[in-house]
Design an enzyme around this catalytic site. Structure first.
Site, PDB file in Angstrom:
ATOM      1  N   GLU A  10       0.872  -1.176   0.000  1.00  0.00           N
ATOM      2  CA  GLU A  10       0.000   0.000   0.000  1.00  0.00           C
ATOM      3  C   GLU A  10       0.910   1.228   0.000  1.00  0.00           C
ATOM      4  O   GLU A  10       1.781   1.329   0.853  1.00  0.00           O
ATOM      5  CB  GLU A  10      -0.873   0.047   1.249  1.00  0.00           C
ATOM      6  CG  GLU A  10      -1.597  -1.228   1.624  1.00  0.00           C
ATOM      7  CD  GLU A  10      -2.116  -1.152   3.056  1.00  0.00           C
ATOM      8  OE1 GLU A  10      -2.714  -0.130   3.426  1.00  0.00           O
ATOM      9  OE2 GLU A  10      -1.906  -2.110   3.808  1.00  0.00           O
ATOM     10  N   ASP A  97      -6.531   8.630   1.094  1.00  0.00           N
ATOM     11  CA  ASP A  97      -6.306   8.267   2.487  1.00  0.00           C
ATOM     12  C   ASP A  97      -5.412   9.318   3.125  1.00  0.00           C
ATOM     13  O   ASP A  97      -4.299   9.561   2.666  1.00  0.00           O
ATOM     14  CB  ASP A  97      -5.648   6.879   2.567  1.00  0.00           C
ATOM     15  CG  ASP A  97      -5.547   6.367   3.992  1.00  0.00           C
ATOM     16  OD1 ASP A  97      -6.400   6.729   4.812  1.00  0.00           O
ATOM     17  OD2 ASP A  97      -4.609   5.594   4.279  1.00  0.00           O
ATOM     18  N   GLU A 102      -3.793   7.010  -2.624  1.00  0.00           N
ATOM     19  CA  GLU A 102      -3.144   5.763  -2.222  1.00  0.00           C
ATOM     20  C   GLU A 102      -3.491   4.648  -3.193  1.00  0.00           C
ATOM     21  O   GLU A 102      -4.644   4.499  -3.616  1.00  0.00           O
ATOM     22  CB  GLU A 102      -3.562   5.348  -0.809  1.00  0.00           C
ATOM     23  CG  GLU A 102      -2.976   4.000  -0.381  1.00  0.00           C
ATOM     24  CD  GLU A 102      -3.093   3.721   1.100  1.00  0.00           C
ATOM     25  OE1 GLU A 102      -3.162   2.538   1.466  1.00  0.00           O
ATOM     26  OE2 GLU A 102      -3.114   4.689   1.900  1.00  0.00           O
ATOM     27  N   SER A 104      -3.343   0.569  -3.339  1.00  0.00           N
ATOM     28  CA  SER A 104      -3.145  -0.696  -2.646  1.00  0.00           C
ATOM     29  C   SER A 104      -3.134  -1.797  -3.689  1.00  0.00           C
ATOM     30  O   SER A 104      -4.128  -2.000  -4.403  1.00  0.00           O
ATOM     31  CB  SER A 104      -4.268  -0.942  -1.634  1.00  0.00           C
ATOM     32  OG  SER A 104      -4.215  -0.010  -0.584  1.00  0.00           O
ATOM     33  N   HIS A 158       3.211   0.697   3.061  1.00  0.00           N
ATOM     34  CA  HIS A 158       3.012  -0.454   3.937  1.00  0.00           C
ATOM     35  C   HIS A 158       3.107  -1.760   3.156  1.00  0.00           C
ATOM     36  O   HIS A 158       2.828  -1.801   1.960  1.00  0.00           O
ATOM     37  CB  HIS A 158       1.651  -0.366   4.614  1.00  0.00           C
ATOM     38  CG  HIS A 158       1.470   0.860   5.453  1.00  0.00           C
ATOM     39  ND1 HIS A 158       0.266   1.201   6.041  1.00  0.00           N
ATOM     40  CD2 HIS A 158       2.348   1.825   5.834  1.00  0.00           C
ATOM     41  CE1 HIS A 158       0.406   2.322   6.725  1.00  0.00           C
ATOM     42  NE2 HIS A 158       1.658   2.729   6.606  1.00  0.00           N
TER      43      HIS A 158
END
Length: 509
Positions: A10, A97, A102, A104, A158
């Site tokens: 992400e 976000d 973002e 993902s 992430h």
């Protein structure tokens, strides 16, 4: 186990509107996402299904109670805010976000696929930026795959790794803490400036290191922990946990991303199999992990000695070599000559960069982001007599991560053959629209491509259809390894409408 497992990334992208610096970042991010959504979704926009999400559940066995200050006039959720949230045909999610666009990635099963769909995210963001600029009355919006605005704010990249719930969480913390403290020497993105606001003079290895404050915790934006305890598996919660890793940098280099995912997958496999735990395990725990994390980042010479809790003193590269040595022994013991090619390749590349980092980090300038960036910056410093406080160096740092092919310095290094790649650009272009074939992302992506007007909503663990019946039809996808092309490809090919698909999926067997 090997490097193969369910994983994904992400990435929150930095955003700037140079001609209008006072622009609301949340609105600019929504413009970017919506501009791309208009290209792929037409008039149909399936919503994201939040029903199964539980971001306040802690892996240590409890739920965190949070009572925010509520403005009765404020919107109740992100959909009410009008924030963009798009599910893509490649199985990914593109949304806003924390005032950043973002991406993902879809669920993938190996590090190389992780690199592929992560790189597809960069191309999607570049296309989204171009399309946003074409909206009448708007100023150019620039996107950066970086982690800080150098004014005290950080945004994340992430990683997610699916693990058996039976793995003791204490073992995860004990083994991964020193691994994460030191792996930045391989996958750091490099940064001009020291400290959260970048006001200190110098260059450091990691963009994120200065923003971590505790060893273990649930938060992701305040009091960031080295080990995040969010317990939100996006899969069968009785069988799985999702290890949510928030400590990595956003990498442009394909080699850095590949080794970040591959080495971490191997260390997780060793934890699951008890290889690094118990009485015979190897303890590489470091004293004061948060301070050690920053000390490693602040030392691009790679000579800083960490103090281990058993009294030894080792550099970060030496700690990584210990993990590598254990991984080699583990793979030889479990697989011998039958280890898969990608596991062998990760081990080989991991060793190669560590050996060169210990000898002379400059030898990794074609592979690792922080080394490539440092070489670039040192060239400007030598040519123009700049010291590390020069604002020009911070601009060069930022431009390295610009996603535009003609402006981003990383992309220009690639075009000149100065950065090693793992992927062909044709593969990346396909991955912008096509999902992986060996996870449930295949089912999600194919359904969105084939039945766009009949998919009402979707999430990682379900697809919800509106086929004109009294109620919506939810198809659960709790098993990430089901819904693959081998599993449902023929079924999707033969189902002309979503109604036929739902009937066939729900028919008695």
């Amino acid at each position: 186990m090997s490097v193969r497992r369910i994983m994904g990334t992400e990435t929150e992208y930095g955003i700037s509107v140079p001609e209008q610096p006072g622009t609301n970042a949340m609105l600019a991010s929504s413009l970017v996402v919506n501009a791309y959504a208009s290209r792929v979704a037409g008039t149909s926009r399936p919503r994201w299904d939040f029903e199964e999400e539980s971001p306040l559940r802690d892996a240590r066995g409890f739920d965190v109670s949070r009572e925010p200050i509520v403005d009765p006039q404020a919107p109740s959720n992100e959909e009410d805010l009008g924030l963009a949230n798009v599910i893509l045909t490649n199985g990914a999610r593109l949304y806003v976000d924390h005032a950043h666009p973002e991406y993902s990635s879809p669920e993938i099963t190996c590090p190389l696929d992780g690199v592929l769909w992560d790189k597809a995210g960069e191309r999607i963001m570049a296309e989204a930026s171009r399309r946003a600029q074409a909206v009448p009355g708007t100023s150019p919006v620039h996107l950066y795959k970086n982690n800080t605005d150098n004014k005290g704010a950080s945004y994340g990249c992430h990683e997610n790794y699916l693990m058996p719930r039976s793995t003791p969480f204490g073992d995860i913390v004990r083994v991964l803490t020193p691994f994460f403290v030191t792996r930045q020497v391989v996958c750091g993105a490099g940064r001009v400036g020291i400290g959260a606001d970048g006001s200190g003079s110098g260059f450091q290895i990691s963009q994120r290191a200065d923003f971590f404050e505790v060893e273990v915790g649930l938060e992701t934006t305040l009091k960031r922990p080295i080990i995040n305890t969010r317990d939100e598996p996006h899969a069968d919660p009785e069988k799985y946990r999702r290890l949510h890793v928030i400590i990595g940098d956003a990498n442009m280099s394909e080699i850095s991303t590949y080794l970040k995912l591959g080495s971490t997958a191997l260390v997780i496999a060793m934890i699951e199999d008890g290889w690094l735990t118990g009485e015979t395990g190897v303890d590489l725990s470091v004293e004061n992990p948060v301070a050690s994390l920053r000390a490693v980042s602040h030392d691009p010479s790679l000579t800083h000695l960490l103090r281990l809790r058993d009294g030894r003193r080792m550099t970060a590269v030496q700690v990584q070599m210990e993990f590598l040595d254990q991984a080699r022994k583990y793979v030889a013991d479990r697989f011998g000559a039958d280890a898969d090619d990608q596991t062998k390749d990760v081990l080989s590349r991991w060793e190669s960069v560590l050996v060169r980092l210990e000898d002379d980090p400059a030898g990794c300038a074609r592979e690792l982001d922080w080394v490539a960036k440092l070489e670039l910056l040192e060239g400007f410093r030598a040519r123009d007599g700049l010291d590390w406080t020069s604002p020009r160096l911070q601009l060069i740092d930022l431009q390295y991560s610009d996603v535009r092919a003609d402006k981003g310095l990383y992309n220009r290094l690639v075009a000149r053959g100065r950065m090693e790649r793992l992927l062909a650009e044709e593969e990346v272009s396909r991955a912008m629209t096509q999902p992986p074939t060996d996870t449930r992302a295949y089912f999600r992506g194919r359904c969105l491509a084939k039945y766009p007007s009949q998919v009402a909503a979707a999430s990682w663990d379900s697809v919800i259809f509106d086929v004109g019946r009294e109620s919506l039809q939810r198809v659960p996808t709790l098993e990430p390894m089901r819904g693959t092309r081998a599993h449902v490809g023929r079924l999707l090919d033969e189902s002309e409408t979503a109604s036929v698909l739902v009937d066939r999926l729900t028919a008695p067997r």
